[in-house]
Design a protein around this motif. Structure first.
Motif, PDB file in Angstrom:
ATOM      1  N   UNK A   1       1.347  10.229  -4.161  1.00 37.10           N
ATOM      2  CA  UNK A   1       1.726  11.441  -3.428  1.00 37.10           C
ATOM      3  C   UNK A   1       3.179  11.380  -2.977  1.00 37.10           C
ATOM      4  N   UNK A   2       4.122  11.272  -3.903  1.00 34.10           N
ATOM      5  CA  UNK A   2       5.528  11.156  -3.510  1.00 34.10           C
ATOM      6  C   UNK A   2       6.025  12.347  -2.698  1.00 34.10           C
ATOM      7  N   UNK A   3       5.401  13.504  -2.907  1.00 34.30           N
ATOM      8  CA  UNK A   3       5.838  14.701  -2.183  1.00 34.30           C
ATOM      9  C   UNK A   3       5.534  14.625  -0.688  1.00 34.30           C
ATOM     10  N   UNK A   4       4.633  13.725  -0.288  1.00 33.89           N
ATOM     11  CA  UNK A   4       4.314  13.562   1.134  1.00 33.89           C
ATOM     12  C   UNK A   4       5.349  12.718   1.878  1.00 33.89           C
ATOM     13  N   UNK A   5       6.147  11.955   1.155  1.00 35.85           N
ATOM     14  CA  UNK A   5       7.055  11.008   1.786  1.00 35.85           C
ATOM     15  C   UNK A   5       8.424  11.624   2.025  1.00 35.85           C
ATOM     16  N   UNK A   6       8.812  11.684   3.303  1.00 35.11           N
ATOM     17  CA  UNK A   6      10.160  12.120   3.679  1.00 35.11           C
ATOM     18  C   UNK A   6      11.092  10.935   3.830  1.00 35.11           C
TER      19      UNK A   6
ATOM     20  N   UNK B   1       0.836  -1.204   0.000  1.00 35.17           N
ATOM     21  CA  UNK B   1       0.000   0.000   0.000  1.00 35.17           C
ATOM     22  C   UNK B   1       0.869   1.250   0.000  1.00 35.17           C
ATOM     23  N   UNK B   2       2.019   1.179   0.664  1.00 36.68           N
ATOM     24  CA  UNK B   2       2.947   2.299   0.652  1.00 36.68           C
ATOM     25  C   UNK B   2       3.494   2.608  -0.732  1.00 36.68           C
ATOM     26  N   UNK B   3       3.704   1.567  -1.549  1.00 38.94           N
ATOM     27  CA  UNK B   3       4.141   1.811  -2.921  1.00 38.94           C
ATOM     28  C   UNK B   3       3.101   2.637  -3.685  1.00 38.94           C
ATOM     29  N   UNK B   4       1.819   2.396  -3.388  1.00 45.08           N
ATOM     30  CA  UNK B   4       0.771   3.188  -4.032  1.00 45.08           C
ATOM     31  C   UNK B   4       0.782   4.619  -3.513  1.00 45.08           C
ATOM     32  N   UNK B   5       1.098   4.801  -2.237  1.00 38.71           N
ATOM     33  CA  UNK B   5       1.297   6.159  -1.712  1.00 38.71           C
ATOM     34  C   UNK B   5       2.412   6.855  -2.487  1.00 38.71           C
ATOM     35  N   UNK B   6       3.510   6.123  -2.735  1.00 35.76           N
ATOM     36  CA  UNK B   6       4.623   6.693  -3.488  1.00 35.76           C
ATOM     37  C   UNK B   6       4.209   7.084  -4.890  1.00 35.76           C
ATOM     38  N   UNK B   7       3.298   6.320  -5.474  1.00 34.72           N
ATOM     39  CA  UNK B   7       2.818   6.628  -6.825  1.00 34.72           C
ATOM     40  C   UNK B   7       1.895   7.846  -6.817  1.00 34.72           C
TER      41      UNK B   7
ATOM     42  N   UNK C   1      15.717   1.891  -6.385  1.00 27.01           N
ATOM     43  CA  UNK C   1      15.558   3.150  -5.659  1.00 27.01           C
ATOM     44  C   UNK C   1      16.784   4.041  -5.847  1.00 27.01           C
ATOM     45  N   UNK C   2      16.561   5.339  -5.797  1.00 20.83           N
ATOM     46  CA  UNK C   2      17.669   6.286  -5.971  1.00 20.83           C
ATOM     47  C   UNK C   2      18.570   6.333  -4.739  1.00 20.83           C
ATOM     48  N   UNK C   3      17.972   6.159  -3.567  1.00 25.58           N
ATOM     49  CA  UNK C   3      18.710   6.350  -2.318  1.00 25.58           C
ATOM     50  C   UNK C   3      18.229   5.323  -1.310  1.00 25.58           C
ATOM     51  N   UNK C   4      18.703   4.079  -1.448  1.00 26.80           N
ATOM     52  CA  UNK C   4      18.185   2.993  -0.617  1.00 26.80           C
ATOM     53  C   UNK C   4      19.301   2.306   0.150  1.00 26.80           C
ATOM     54  N   UNK C   5      18.950   1.863   1.350  1.00 25.14           N
ATOM     55  CA  UNK C   5      19.792   0.975   2.144  1.00 25.14           C
ATOM     56  C   UNK C   5      19.057  -0.348   2.278  1.00 25.14           C
TER      57      UNK C   5
ATOM     58  N   UNK D   1       7.319   3.117  -9.388  1.00 23.16           N
ATOM     59  CA  UNK D   1       7.028   4.073  -8.320  1.00 23.16           C
ATOM     60  C   UNK D   1       8.217   4.199  -7.381  1.00 23.16           C
ATOM     61  N   UNK D   2       8.864   3.072  -7.089  1.00 21.60           N
ATOM     62  CA  UNK D   2      10.065   3.101  -6.255  1.00 21.60           C
ATOM     63  C   UNK D   2      11.161   3.915  -6.928  1.00 21.60           C
ATOM     64  N   UNK D   3      11.363   3.694  -8.218  1.00 20.75           N
ATOM     65  CA  UNK D   3      12.414   4.398  -8.947  1.00 20.75           C
ATOM     66  C   UNK D   3      12.161   5.898  -9.005  1.00 20.75           C
ATOM     67  N   UNK D   4      10.900   6.292  -8.936  1.00 24.25           N
ATOM     68  CA  UNK D   4      10.564   7.707  -9.019  1.00 24.25           C
ATOM     69  C   UNK D   4      10.691   8.472  -7.722  1.00 24.25           C
ATOM     70  N   UNK D   5      10.903   7.762  -6.617  1.00 23.39           N
ATOM     71  CA  UNK D   5      10.993   8.428  -5.318  1.00 23.39           C
ATOM     72  C   UNK D   5      12.338   9.120  -5.148  1.00 23.39           C
ATOM     73  N   UNK D   6      12.311  10.326  -4.604  1.00 20.47           N
ATOM     74  CA  UNK D   6      13.560  11.022  -4.288  1.00 20.47           C
ATOM     75  C   UNK D   6      13.933  10.891  -2.819  1.00 20.47           C
ATOM     76  N   UNK D   7      13.002  10.451  -1.979  1.00 18.86           N
ATOM     77  CA  UNK D   7      13.280  10.347  -0.548  1.00 18.86           C
ATOM     78  C   UNK D   7      14.125   9.111  -0.248  1.00 18.86           C
ATOM     79  N   UNK D   8      14.807   9.091   0.896  1.00 21.57           N
ATOM     80  CA  UNK D   8      15.565   7.898   1.279  1.00 21.57           C
ATOM     81  C   UNK D   8      14.648   6.701   1.511  1.00 21.57           C
ATOM     82  N   UNK D   9      15.164   5.502   1.191  1.00 24.47           N
ATOM     83  CA  UNK D   9      14.445   4.260   1.443  1.00 24.47           C
ATOM     84  C   UNK D   9      15.299   3.329   2.292  1.00 24.47           C
ATOM     85  N   UNK D  10      14.632   2.610   3.164  1.00 26.07           N
ATOM     86  CA  UNK D  10      15.243   1.493   3.884  1.00 26.07           C
ATOM     87  C   UNK D  10      14.455   0.246   3.513  1.00 26.07           C
ATOM     88  N   UNK D  11      15.146  -0.782   3.058  1.00 18.55           N
ATOM     89  CA  UNK D  11      14.506  -2.026   2.654  1.00 18.55           C
ATOM     90  C   UNK D  11      15.024  -3.116   3.581  1.00 18.55           C
ATOM     91  N   UNK D  12      14.099  -3.788   4.273  1.00 20.74           N
ATOM     92  CA  UNK D  12      14.482  -4.754   5.308  1.00 20.74           C
ATOM     93  C   UNK D  12      13.846  -6.102   4.999  1.00 20.74           C
TER      94      UNK D  12
END
Length: 235
Positions: free
Chosen positions: A74-79, A66-72, A194-198, A163-174
């Motif tokens: 409203x990406x501007x909402x995600x810090x 569901x978060x991936x859909x948020x990224x699609x 992702x552009x900025x993922x750990x 949608x992941x590739x389009x995000x500019x915010x940091x990502x953590x993948x666990x």
């Protein structure tokens, strides 16, 4: 500047208890979101309505989907976006058939059997009676009606790698190293796009790693959150 809220999103058949052992270790305000809508878009809107303004999203399994859909939407909402034990791919034919079967059986009064026989065996790296009882109790609190809505939502998933590739915010993948439902390769695929993922893989943990490896999960998430400037600075 006050700390941004962290919105915790549970997985299918999970409630806020799935984060209970992690939540006390997290910096800043924490908000629990529910995902009960019968489609992924509706779940994304539930998450977006949980807080106003920008936030950090941490979702487990269906919560991350569901978060991936948020990224699609409203990406501007995600810090920041932490995706745990999840899959960014579209459903397979086998998954769609399995979910339809679970729905039929649940409709026919077999909810407990579906959870115990089909869902529970995929949740942990091995048998653990204490964790099994805790998961079954949580699933019963969620109940058959919400389960059927979540199964319907699963069928509306789309491939989310773009949608992941389009995000500019940091990502953590666990990921849990022993997750049989969403194995580590799913998470490597997400992190690679992702552009900025750990990426962190927790050894010996299965799908519900917040239950099975709560100390490690809390430490990884808390450290990452503290690295995000809106969460670590106040003025």
């Amino acid at each position: 500047m006050t700390a941004l809220p962290v919105v915790l999103v549970p997985g299918m058949l999970c409630d806020a208890d799935v984060w209970a052992d992690v939540r006390p270790q997290l910096p800043g305000p924490v908000v629990d979101a529910e995902i009960t809508a019968p489609d992924i878009g509706g779940m994304a809107e539930q998450i977006l309505a949980a807080v106003e303004g920008p936030f950090v999203l941490a979702g487990l399994s269906l919560g991350a989907i569901a978060g991936f859909e948020v990224a699609r939407r409203a990406p501007e909402r995600l810090a920041g976006f932490c995706a745990v034990s999840t899959n960014a791919a579209a459903p397979t034919a086998e998954q769609l058939a399995a979910w339809a079967g679970f729905d039929r059986r649940t409709r026919d009064g077999e909810f407990d059997s579906v959870v115990a026989q089909e869902i529970l065996p995929t949740m942990f790296s091995g048998p653990d009676p204490v964790l099994h009882r805790r998961f079954l109790a949580m699933a019963r609190r969620v109940g058959p009606s919400t389960f059927r809505a979540q199964l319907a939502a699963q069928a509306t998933r789309q491939d989310a790698h773009a949608a992941v590739a389009g995000l500019s915010c940091p990502m953590l993948v666990v990921s849990g190293a022993r997750d049989r439902l969403c194995p580590p390769e799913f998470h490597r695929s997400i992190a690679a796009r992702a552009r900025n993922a750990s990426l962190r893989v927790l050894p010996e943990a299965g799908h519900l790693l917040t239950f099975e490896a709560p100390g490690a999960a809390a430490a990884v998430l808390a450290d990452w959150l503290c690295s995000l400037s809106p969460l670590s600075k106040e003025s």
